[in-house]
Design an enzyme around this catalytic site. Structure first.
Site, mmCIF file in Angstrom:
data_model
loop_
_atom_site.group_PDB
_atom_site.id
_atom_site.type_symbol
_atom_site.label_atom_id
_atom_site.label_comp_id
_atom_site.label_asym_id
_atom_site.label_seq_id
_atom_site.Cartn_x
_atom_site.Cartn_y
_atom_site.Cartn_z
ATOM 1 N N ASP A 190 21.612 -16.417 -71.483
ATOM 2 C CA ASP A 190 20.166 -16.610 -71.588
ATOM 3 C C ASP A 190 19.771 -17.990 -71.051
ATOM 4 O OD1 ASP A 190 17.579 -15.505 -72.797
ATOM 5 O OD2 ASP A 190 17.677 -17.464 -73.751
ATOM 6 N N HIS B 253 18.023 -15.277 -81.179
ATOM 7 C CA HIS B 253 18.670 -16.009 -80.081
ATOM 8 C C HIS B 253 19.882 -16.712 -80.664
ATOM 9 C CE1 HIS B 253 19.325 -18.357 -76.549
ATOM 10 N NE2 HIS B 253 18.587 -19.394 -76.862
#
Length: 330
Positions: free
Chosen positions: A191, A108
Protein backbone atom coordinates in the site's frame (compact mmCIF):
# COMPACT_ATOMS: atom_id res chain seq x y z
CA UNK A 1 -3.04 -17.89 -6.24
CA UNK A 2 -4.71 -15.79 -3.58
CA UNK A 3 -7.54 -17.09 -1.42
CA UNK A 4 -10.70 -15.18 -2.34
CA UNK A 5 -13.91 -15.27 -0.32
CA UNK A 6 -17.49 -14.24 -1.15
CA UNK A 7 -20.85 -13.91 0.62
CA UNK A 8 -21.35 -17.64 1.07
CA UNK A 9 -17.97 -17.92 2.80
CA UNK A 10 -18.86 -15.45 5.56
CA UNK A 11 -21.30 -15.79 8.46
CA UNK A 12 -22.72 -12.46 9.61
CA UNK A 13 -24.38 -14.22 12.55
CA UNK A 14 -20.97 -14.38 14.26
CA UNK A 15 -21.29 -10.65 14.97
CA UNK A 16 -24.95 -10.63 15.97
CA UNK A 17 -25.39 -9.59 19.59
CA UNK A 18 -21.93 -8.02 19.67
CA UNK A 19 -21.10 -4.32 19.79
CA UNK A 20 -19.00 -3.04 16.90
CA UNK A 21 -17.00 0.05 17.89
CA UNK A 22 -15.81 2.06 14.88
CA UNK A 23 -13.16 4.55 15.93
CA UNK A 24 -13.10 7.49 13.54
CA UNK A 25 -15.72 8.89 11.18
CA UNK A 26 -13.66 10.06 8.24
CA UNK A 27 -13.57 8.62 4.74
CA UNK A 28 -13.46 4.98 5.84
CA UNK A 29 -15.07 5.38 9.26
CA UNK A 30 -18.39 6.71 8.04
CA UNK A 31 -18.66 3.97 5.40
CA UNK A 32 -17.83 1.14 7.81
CA UNK A 33 -20.20 2.40 10.50
CA UNK A 34 -23.17 3.01 8.21
CA UNK A 35 -22.73 -0.16 6.16
CA UNK A 36 -22.38 -2.33 9.28
CA UNK A 37 -25.42 -0.69 10.88
CA UNK A 38 -27.50 -1.29 7.76
CA UNK A 39 -26.32 -4.91 7.81
CA UNK A 40 -28.10 -5.25 11.14
CA UNK A 41 -25.16 -4.92 13.53
CA UNK A 42 -25.01 -2.93 16.76
CA UNK A 43 -22.61 -0.10 15.93
CA UNK A 44 -21.13 2.61 18.12
CA UNK A 45 -18.81 5.35 16.85
CA UNK A 46 -15.87 6.60 18.93
CA UNK A 47 -14.62 10.15 18.38
CA UNK A 48 -12.46 12.65 20.23
CA UNK A 49 -14.31 15.24 22.24
CA UNK A 50 -15.11 18.26 20.05
CA UNK A 51 -14.80 16.35 16.79
CA UNK A 52 -16.49 18.08 13.86
CA UNK A 53 -17.83 14.67 12.82
CA UNK A 54 -19.74 14.09 16.07
CA UNK A 55 -22.94 15.84 14.98
CA UNK A 56 -22.67 14.34 11.49
CA UNK A 57 -22.53 10.79 12.85
CA UNK A 58 -25.43 11.43 15.21
CA UNK A 59 -27.47 12.93 12.38
CA UNK A 60 -26.91 9.67 10.46
CA UNK A 61 -28.58 7.80 13.32
CA UNK A 62 -25.43 6.43 14.93
CA UNK A 63 -24.63 6.31 18.62
CA UNK A 64 -21.52 8.41 19.29
CA UNK A 65 -19.28 8.54 22.33
CA UNK A 66 -15.62 9.11 23.20
CA UNK A 67 -12.92 6.84 21.82
CA UNK A 68 -12.27 5.40 25.27
CA UNK A 69 -15.95 4.69 25.95
CA UNK A 70 -16.40 3.11 22.54
CA UNK A 71 -13.34 0.91 23.04
CA UNK A 72 -14.72 -0.15 26.42
CA UNK A 73 -18.15 -0.97 24.98
CA UNK A 74 -16.93 -2.72 21.84
CA UNK A 75 -16.62 -6.45 21.44
CA UNK A 76 -14.97 -5.70 18.12
CA UNK A 77 -13.00 -2.46 17.91
CA UNK A 78 -12.22 -1.21 14.41
CA UNK A 79 -9.47 1.43 14.44
CA UNK A 80 -9.90 3.85 11.53
CA UNK A 81 -8.10 6.85 12.99
CA UNK A 82 -5.28 8.56 11.06
CA UNK A 83 -2.09 6.48 10.97
CA UNK A 84 -0.07 9.12 12.78
CA UNK A 85 -2.27 9.14 15.91
CA UNK A 86 -3.14 5.47 16.27
CA UNK A 87 -0.11 4.58 18.39
CA UNK A 88 -0.69 7.26 21.04
CA UNK A 89 -4.48 6.83 21.08
CA UNK A 90 -4.08 3.07 21.44
CA UNK A 91 -1.96 3.52 24.57
CA UNK A 92 -4.24 6.07 26.26
CA UNK A 93 -7.77 5.25 25.12
CA UNK A 94 -7.94 1.75 23.63
CA UNK A 95 -5.53 -0.66 25.33
CA UNK A 96 -6.81 0.00 28.90
CA UNK A 97 -10.31 -1.10 27.87
CA UNK A 98 -9.59 -4.23 25.82
CA UNK A 99 -10.56 -7.55 27.37
CA UNK A 100 -9.78 -11.15 26.52
CA UNK A 101 -12.16 -12.27 23.80
CA UNK A 102 -12.31 -8.87 22.10
CA UNK A 103 -11.36 -8.37 18.47
CA UNK A 104 -9.01 -5.50 17.61
CA UNK A 105 -9.38 -4.62 13.93
CA UNK A 106 -7.58 -2.26 11.57
CA UNK A 107 -8.25 -0.90 8.10
CA UNK A 108 -4.51 -0.68 7.34
CA UNK A 109 -1.47 -2.58 8.60
CA UNK A 110 0.83 0.41 9.17
CA UNK A 111 0.79 0.66 12.96
CA UNK A 112 1.08 -3.07 13.54
CA UNK A 113 3.89 -3.59 11.04
CA UNK A 114 5.89 -0.61 12.27
CA UNK A 115 5.50 -1.48 15.96
CA UNK A 116 3.18 1.30 17.14
CA UNK A 117 0.49 -1.08 18.42
CA UNK A 118 1.44 -4.25 20.37
CA UNK A 119 -0.62 -7.44 20.67
CA UNK A 120 -2.93 -7.34 23.72
CA UNK A 121 -3.27 -10.58 25.69
CA UNK A 122 -6.21 -12.75 24.73
CA UNK A 123 -7.33 -10.43 21.90
CA UNK A 124 -7.75 -11.31 18.23
CA UNK A 125 -5.98 -8.85 15.91
CA UNK A 126 -7.33 -8.66 12.36
CA UNK A 127 -7.42 -6.36 9.36
CA UNK A 128 -10.29 -5.63 7.00
CA UNK A 129 -9.10 -3.19 4.34
CA UNK A 130 -11.43 -2.10 1.51
CA UNK A 131 -9.54 -1.44 -1.72
CA UNK A 132 -11.20 1.88 -2.40
CA UNK A 133 -11.90 5.23 -0.71
CA UNK A 134 -14.66 5.39 1.87
CA UNK A 135 -17.14 7.30 -0.26
CA UNK A 136 -16.93 4.49 -2.84
CA UNK A 137 -17.30 1.80 -0.15
CA UNK A 138 -20.48 3.54 0.98
CA UNK A 139 -21.94 4.32 -2.43
CA UNK A 140 -21.38 0.87 -3.93
CA UNK A 141 -22.91 -0.73 -0.82
CA UNK A 142 -26.07 1.38 -1.08
CA UNK A 143 -26.33 0.35 -4.74
CA UNK A 144 -26.28 -3.32 -3.75
CA UNK A 145 -22.66 -4.05 -4.59
CA UNK A 146 -19.44 -4.07 -2.64
CA UNK A 147 -15.85 -2.86 -2.91
CA UNK A 148 -13.36 -5.75 -2.71
CA UNK A 149 -11.47 -6.04 0.57
CA UNK A 150 -8.30 -7.52 1.99
CA UNK A 151 -8.35 -9.46 5.26
CA UNK A 152 -5.50 -10.59 7.47
CA UNK A 153 -5.09 -12.22 10.86
CA UNK A 154 -2.18 -11.14 13.03
CA UNK A 155 -3.27 -12.77 16.31
CA UNK A 156 -5.85 -15.53 16.74
CA UNK A 157 -6.48 -15.85 20.46
CA UNK A 158 -10.04 -17.12 20.01
CA UNK A 159 -9.45 -19.51 17.13
CA UNK A 160 -12.20 -17.61 15.30
CA UNK A 161 -10.29 -14.55 14.13
CA UNK A 162 -10.57 -15.29 10.41
CA UNK A 163 -14.32 -16.07 10.43
CA UNK A 164 -14.90 -12.91 12.47
CA UNK A 165 -12.88 -10.84 10.00
CA UNK A 166 -14.88 -12.32 7.13
CA UNK A 167 -18.12 -11.55 8.95
CA UNK A 168 -17.07 -7.91 9.31
CA UNK A 169 -16.06 -7.78 5.65
CA UNK A 170 -19.52 -9.06 4.78
CA UNK A 171 -21.13 -6.41 6.98
CA UNK A 172 -19.45 -3.59 5.05
CA UNK A 173 -20.08 -5.17 1.64
CA UNK A 174 -16.65 -6.59 0.93
CA UNK A 175 -17.75 -10.17 0.28
CA UNK A 176 -20.06 -8.93 -2.47
CA UNK A 177 -16.98 -7.87 -4.43
CA UNK A 178 -14.56 -10.51 -3.16
CA UNK A 179 -12.20 -10.67 -0.16
CA UNK A 180 -8.53 -11.54 -0.68
CA UNK A 181 -6.49 -13.00 2.16
CA UNK A 182 -3.14 -11.34 2.85
CA UNK A 183 -0.87 -10.41 5.77
CA UNK A 184 -0.51 -7.16 7.66
CA UNK A 185 3.03 -6.76 6.30
CA UNK A 186 2.10 -7.43 2.68
CA UNK A 187 -0.80 -4.98 2.84
CA UNK A 188 1.16 -2.22 4.57
CA UNK A 189 4.27 -2.43 2.40
CA UNK A 190 2.46 -2.75 -0.93
CA UNK A 191 0.00 0.00 0.00
CA UNK A 192 2.77 2.45 0.92
CA UNK A 193 4.76 1.55 -2.19
CA UNK A 194 1.77 1.96 -4.48
CA UNK A 195 0.94 5.36 -2.99
CA UNK A 196 4.49 6.68 -3.19
CA UNK A 197 5.90 5.21 -6.38
CA UNK A 198 2.78 5.05 -8.57
CA UNK A 199 -0.63 6.31 -7.48
CA UNK A 200 0.29 9.57 -5.76
CA UNK A 201 3.99 10.40 -5.83
CA UNK A 202 4.71 8.81 -9.19
CA UNK A 203 1.64 9.98 -11.08
CA UNK A 204 1.59 13.55 -9.77
CA UNK A 205 5.31 14.05 -10.43
CA UNK A 206 4.89 12.63 -13.95
CA UNK A 207 2.01 15.03 -14.64
CA UNK A 208 3.97 17.91 -13.11
CA UNK A 209 7.00 17.11 -15.29
CA UNK A 210 4.88 16.94 -18.43
CA UNK A 211 3.17 20.23 -17.59
CA UNK A 212 6.52 21.94 -16.89
CA UNK A 213 8.07 20.59 -20.11
CA UNK A 214 5.31 22.06 -22.26
CA UNK A 215 5.18 25.39 -20.42
CA UNK A 216 8.97 25.76 -20.53
CA UNK A 217 8.79 25.12 -24.28
CA UNK A 218 6.44 28.09 -24.67
CA UNK A 219 3.04 26.38 -24.81
CA UNK A 220 0.07 27.89 -22.96
CA UNK A 221 -0.28 26.62 -19.37
CA UNK A 222 -3.98 25.97 -19.92
CA UNK A 223 -3.27 23.68 -22.87
CA UNK A 224 -0.49 21.95 -20.94
CA UNK A 225 -2.85 21.36 -18.01
CA UNK A 226 -5.50 19.76 -20.19
CA UNK A 227 -3.02 17.50 -21.96
CA UNK A 228 -0.93 16.39 -18.97
CA UNK A 229 -3.28 16.60 -15.97
CA UNK A 230 -6.98 16.91 -16.77
CA UNK A 231 -7.13 14.06 -19.29
CA UNK A 232 -5.47 11.62 -16.90
CA UNK A 233 -8.90 10.73 -15.53
CA UNK A 234 -10.11 9.66 -18.96
CA UNK A 235 -7.21 7.22 -19.30
CA UNK A 236 -7.45 5.90 -15.73
CA UNK A 237 -11.20 5.32 -16.09
CA UNK A 238 -10.58 3.17 -19.16
CA UNK A 239 -7.91 1.16 -17.33
CA UNK A 240 -10.24 0.81 -14.31
CA UNK A 241 -13.00 -0.54 -16.56
CA UNK A 242 -10.97 -3.04 -18.59
CA UNK A 243 -7.24 -2.88 -17.98
CA UNK A 244 -4.50 -1.64 -20.30
CA UNK A 245 -6.08 -3.50 -23.23
CA UNK A 246 -9.38 -1.61 -23.03
CA UNK A 247 -7.55 1.69 -22.71
CA UNK A 248 -5.35 0.98 -25.75
CA UNK A 249 -8.34 -0.25 -27.73
CA UNK A 250 -10.18 3.01 -26.97
CA UNK A 251 -7.50 5.53 -27.87
CA UNK A 252 -6.36 6.42 -31.38
CA UNK A 253 -3.76 4.38 -33.25
CA UNK A 254 -1.51 7.42 -33.04
CA UNK A 255 -1.77 7.48 -29.25
CA UNK A 256 -1.28 3.71 -28.97
CA UNK A 257 1.81 3.79 -31.20
CA UNK A 258 3.24 6.62 -29.09
CA UNK A 259 2.47 4.64 -25.93
CA UNK A 260 4.63 1.70 -27.04
CA UNK A 261 7.36 3.91 -28.49
CA UNK A 262 7.82 6.26 -25.55
CA UNK A 263 6.74 4.67 -22.25
CA UNK A 264 10.01 2.88 -21.54
CA UNK A 265 11.96 6.07 -22.28
CA UNK A 266 10.11 7.70 -19.37
CA UNK A 267 10.12 4.74 -16.99
CA UNK A 268 13.74 3.70 -17.45
CA UNK A 269 15.97 1.12 -15.75
CA UNK A 270 17.08 3.96 -13.47
CA UNK A 271 13.43 4.64 -12.53
CA UNK A 272 12.86 0.97 -11.75
CA UNK A 273 16.04 0.89 -9.63
CA UNK A 274 14.74 3.91 -7.69
CA UNK A 275 11.42 2.10 -7.16
CA UNK A 276 13.35 -0.79 -5.61
CA UNK A 277 15.13 1.66 -3.30
CA UNK A 278 11.79 3.18 -2.29
CA UNK A 279 10.42 -0.29 -1.52
CA UNK A 280 13.52 -1.05 0.55
CA UNK A 281 13.01 2.15 2.59
CA UNK A 282 9.43 1.09 3.28
CA UNK A 283 10.39 -2.47 4.23
CA UNK A 284 13.14 -1.33 6.58
CA UNK A 285 10.85 1.07 8.44
CA UNK A 286 12.83 4.14 7.32
CA UNK A 287 9.77 5.81 5.79
CA UNK A 288 7.55 5.03 8.79
CA UNK A 289 10.15 6.44 11.19
CA UNK A 290 10.50 9.63 9.14
CA UNK A 291 6.72 10.08 8.82
CA UNK A 292 6.00 9.51 12.50
CA UNK A 293 8.85 11.80 13.57
CA UNK A 294 7.52 14.60 11.35
CA UNK A 295 4.14 14.26 13.04
CA UNK A 296 5.66 14.30 16.51
CA UNK A 297 7.16 17.75 15.85
CA UNK A 298 4.09 19.33 14.24
CA UNK A 299 4.34 18.12 10.61
CA UNK A 300 6.80 20.79 9.35
CA UNK A 301 7.86 18.82 6.26
CA UNK A 302 4.33 17.78 5.35
CA UNK A 303 2.93 21.29 5.80
CA UNK A 304 5.78 22.91 3.84
CA UNK A 305 5.31 20.57 0.88
CA UNK A 306 1.52 20.97 1.02
CA UNK A 307 1.79 24.76 0.92
CA UNK A 308 4.34 24.69 -1.90
CA UNK A 309 2.06 22.47 -3.96
CA UNK A 310 -0.91 24.79 -3.46
CA UNK A 311 1.19 27.76 -4.69
CA UNK A 312 2.48 26.02 -7.83
CA UNK A 313 1.53 27.14 -11.33
CA UNK A 314 -0.09 23.82 -12.17
CA UNK A 315 -2.37 24.13 -9.12
CA UNK A 316 -3.26 27.73 -9.92
CA UNK A 317 -4.10 26.88 -13.53
CA UNK A 318 -6.11 23.85 -12.45
CA UNK A 319 -8.21 25.87 -10.00
CA UNK A 320 -8.97 28.42 -12.70
CA UNK A 321 -9.91 25.84 -15.33
CA UNK A 322 -12.12 23.84 -12.98
CA UNK A 323 -14.25 26.96 -12.49
CA UNK A 324 -15.07 26.65 -16.19
CA UNK A 325 -16.34 23.10 -15.57
CA UNK A 326 -18.86 23.16 -12.69
CA UNK A 327 -20.11 19.75 -13.79
CA UNK A 328 -16.95 18.21 -12.31
CA UNK A 329 -18.06 18.92 -8.74
CA UNK A 330 -21.45 17.35 -9.35
Amino acid sequence: MANIYYDDDANLQLLQGKTIAVLGYGSQGHAHALNAKESGLDVIVGLREGSASWAEAEAAGLKVTSVAEAAKAGDMVMVLLPDEVQGSVFKTDIAPHLEAGNVLAFGHGFNRVFHQVPTPDGVDVVMIAPKGPGHLVRRVFTEGGGVPCLIAVDADASGQAKPLALAYAKAIGGTRGGVIETTFREEAETDLFGEQAVLCGGVTELMQAGFDTLVDAGYQPEIAYFECVHEMKLIVDLIYEGGFETMRNSISNTAEYGDYRTGKRIITDETRAEMRRILSEIQSGEFAHEFLLDNQVGQPRLKTQRAAGARSLVSEVGRRLRKMMPFIAS
